[in-house]
Design a protein around this motif. Structure first.
Motif, mmCIF file in Angstrom:
data_model
loop_
_atom_site.group_PDB
_atom_site.id
_atom_site.type_symbol
_atom_site.label_atom_id
_atom_site.label_comp_id
_atom_site.label_asym_id
_atom_site.label_seq_id
_atom_site.Cartn_x
_atom_site.Cartn_y
_atom_site.Cartn_z
ATOM 1 N N GLU A 98 -1.917 -3.654 1.718
ATOM 2 C CA GLU A 98 -1.905 -4.813 2.612
ATOM 3 C C GLU A 98 -3.132 -5.670 2.308
ATOM 4 O O GLU A 98 -4.227 -5.419 2.808
ATOM 5 C CB GLU A 98 -1.880 -4.353 4.066
ATOM 6 C CG GLU A 98 -0.615 -3.579 4.420
ATOM 7 C CD GLU A 98 -0.595 -3.099 5.860
ATOM 8 O OE1 GLU A 98 -1.563 -3.395 6.604
ATOM 9 O OE2 GLU A 98 0.367 -2.417 6.245
ATOM 10 N N LEU A 99 -2.929 -6.695 1.491
ATOM 11 C CA LEU A 99 -4.023 -7.565 1.075
ATOM 12 C C LEU A 99 -4.453 -8.471 2.219
ATOM 13 O O LEU A 99 -3.677 -8.731 3.145
ATOM 14 C CB LEU A 99 -3.591 -8.403 -0.126
ATOM 15 C CG LEU A 99 -3.198 -7.629 -1.389
ATOM 16 C CD1 LEU A 99 -2.778 -8.593 -2.483
ATOM 17 C CD2 LEU A 99 -4.333 -6.754 -1.864
ATOM 18 N N LYS A 105 -0.217 -13.130 0.181
ATOM 19 C CA LYS A 105 0.660 -12.388 -0.719
ATOM 20 C C LYS A 105 1.273 -11.236 0.059
ATOM 21 O O LYS A 105 0.560 -10.335 0.502
ATOM 22 C CB LYS A 105 -0.121 -11.873 -1.929
ATOM 23 C CG LYS A 105 0.755 -11.260 -3.015
ATOM 24 C CD LYS A 105 -0.056 -10.928 -4.240
ATOM 25 C CE LYS A 105 0.801 -10.311 -5.338
ATOM 26 N NZ LYS A 105 1.861 -11.203 -5.805
ATOM 27 N N ARG A 106 2.579 -11.284 0.225
ATOM 28 C CA ARG A 106 3.274 -10.278 1.040
ATOM 29 C C ARG A 106 4.238 -9.408 0.233
ATOM 30 O O ARG A 106 5.024 -8.666 0.795
ATOM 31 C CB ARG A 106 4.064 -10.987 2.160
ATOM 32 C CG ARG A 106 3.173 -11.751 3.137
ATOM 33 C CD ARG A 106 2.325 -10.786 3.949
ATOM 34 N NE ARG A 106 1.424 -11.473 4.862
ATOM 35 C CZ ARG A 106 0.175 -11.792 4.576
ATOM 36 N NH1 ARG A 106 -0.316 -11.498 3.382
ATOM 37 N NH2 ARG A 106 -0.595 -12.411 5.446
ATOM 38 N N GLY A 137 -5.849 -4.326 4.858
ATOM 39 C CA GLY A 137 -5.146 -3.513 5.845
ATOM 40 C C GLY A 137 -4.875 -2.108 5.342
ATOM 41 O O GLY A 137 -5.683 -1.511 4.613
ATOM 42 N N ASN A 138 -3.735 -1.559 5.715
ATOM 43 C CA ASN A 138 -3.384 -0.189 5.330
ATOM 44 C C ASN A 138 -3.104 -0.095 3.833
ATOM 45 O O ASN A 138 -2.520 -1.007 3.231
ATOM 46 C CB ASN A 138 -2.148 0.283 6.085
ATOM 47 C CG ASN A 138 -2.396 0.396 7.577
ATOM 48 O OD1 ASN A 138 -3.530 0.553 8.013
ATOM 49 N ND2 ASN A 138 -1.348 0.303 8.369
#
Length: 442
Positions: A98-99, A105-106, A137-138
């Motif tokens: 999770e950037l 960017k997803r 994130g994660n």
């Protein structure tokens, strides 16, 4: 609950179900196929349960995301992910990191396989274009066995924050070249030294090739052979990077604002100047004087400049050059080299500020740095095929000509200028610094 949150079904399982559903449909016309399909269904259920057992029989997988302490703005920064598996079979993993939201960017996903009880690493790069705090994130790892029926999700290192600073990578590159005296290898021109500096170093014996003008006649009379004065480059001269944070610096080129180009250049240039034993300082301004760092010559001073540059922001206000001149007149008591990072799109905008620039140039060596519009240059190079394109090219050439006219107007008043493409800003700034030092203008 932990099991339900970590348990996922592999996409292959749905292909198995689709195959069984098709077989059940065909068994309507081929009755003997019906019991075989039921056996296959029971086999799939057994494999499904067995696959779950394989994935949850041990801890299985450990991963770690290795982030640098600081990310460098506008540069490619490496990120490393390390995997270690204790599964007794080949493991297929899917990595979804999770950037930070700034990257927008997803769809980041990476897939690989790990041998039994093995370790592996995965590297990727990120290029931030804004300074500030970036929160990762994660780190989601989905593991599956060779059966590829179920998946187990592992979550590591939630909410890792890393600050993005001005271009540290660019600064380090020029730092190495400055220390090894190899700045010319990256296109920095060599400047012929003009005249002599005023900083005396020593008296030495004359050797063929020494300048006769440096002969020290008193020392020669005492020693009864020719002695000459030796001078060294003037050092510890105050040099200030002045950054305009007004609305003109919000213009983006290659996703990076002009302000960030100026910040990256100021950091790299300050580092080079410190390595060459000059004093470096910094001023940022718009409607107010936002930051003032006095010029100091010590290695730790670069950290002070870096922290100030990290917190610079810009807004949509017009900059007050009169306030800047008053601040310089009050605070800078010694003749200094002033590198003013700003931008002027119209000659009328320059003429409004010209009296203040001329006043600064009377007391200091002023270098005004402004930018070529590379988008206009690209438009000028396009072949015109219709009236509208001709009109656009004419307007673009007019703006490009105004930039050169502004450069000449500043030169008439004895003001040094740098008109540069954003990506060549740092090289051209260091070039000008070397030229001024070599010519002894300061």
């Amino acid at each position: 609950m932990h099991f339900l949150k970590s348990f996922y079904i592999h996409n292959t399982f749905f292909w198995y179900l689709a195959f069984l559903a098709a077989c059940f449909m065909v068994s309507y016309w081929i009755p003997w196929l019906y019991p075989i399909v039921w056996l296959l269904t029971l086999l799939l259920v057994g494999l499904f349960l067995f696959d779950i057992y394989l994935l949850y029989s041990c801890e299985g997988l450990v991963a770690e995301r290795n982030l640098p302490q600081k990310l460098s703005n506008s540069d490619l920064n490496p990120i490393k992910i390390t995997f270690t598996t204790s599964y007794a079979f080949e493991t297929f993993v899917s990595v979804i990191d999770e950037l930070p939201v700034q990257f927008q960017k997803r769809d980041f996903e990476f897939r690989t396989s790990l041998a039994k009880s093995a370790s592996a690493t995965f590297d990727y790069t990120v290029r931030p274009v804004d300074r500030g705090e970036y929160v990762f994130g994660n780190l989601n790892i989905f593991a599956s066995s060779p059966l590829r029926i179920a998946k187990r999700r592992y979550v590591f290192q939630k909410d890792q924050m890393v600050p993005v600073y001005p271009s540290i990578i660019q600064m380090q590159r020029y730092d190495f070249l400055a220390i090894s005296n190899r700045l010319s290898e990256i296109g920095l021109k060599k400047i012929r030294r003009i005249g002599h500096t005023q900083e005396f170093e020593q008296i030495k014996d004359y050797v063929p090739g020494d300048d006769f003008r440096t002969i020290n006649w008193k020392a020669t009379a005492k020693q009864r052979h020719l002695m000459v004065n030796q001078y060294q480059d003037e050092r510890s001269q105050p040099i200030y990077s002045i950054i305009d944070t007004g609305r003109v610096m919000k213009m983006p080129f290659n996703e990076l604002k002009l302000l960030d180009y100026a910040i990256n250049s100021a950091l790299a240039f300050s580092n080079v100047a410190l390595k060459r034993n000059d004093k470096t300082g910094m001023i940022t301004f718009s409607k107010n004087i936002e930051a003032f760092v006095p010029a100091v010559q010590k290695p730790t001073h670069l950290n002070t400049i870096l922290e100030k540059l990290y917190n610079i922001t810009t807004d949509f206000t017009d900059s007050d050059f009169g306030l800047l001149y008053a601040h310089i007149k009050r605070k800078l008591n010694h003749r200094s080299l002033l590198l003013l990072y700003s931008n002027f799109e119209h000659i009328s905008a320059l003429k409004r500020q010209l009296p203040f620039l001329v006043a600064m140039a009377k007391q200091h060596v002023l270098v005004v740095i402004f930018f070529e519009n590379t988008e206009l240059e690209r438009l000028i190079a396009v072949d015109a095929e219709d009236i509208q394109t001709i009109y656009h090219k004419t307007i673009a050439e007019k703006f490009s000509l105004e930039k050169r006219l502004m450069q000449k107007e500043l030169g008439k008043h004895g003001i040094q200028t740098i008109l540069t493409k954003p990506r060549e800003l740092t090289i051209n700034t260091i070039n000008k610094y070397l030229e001024i030092k070599a010519r002894g203008l300061l």
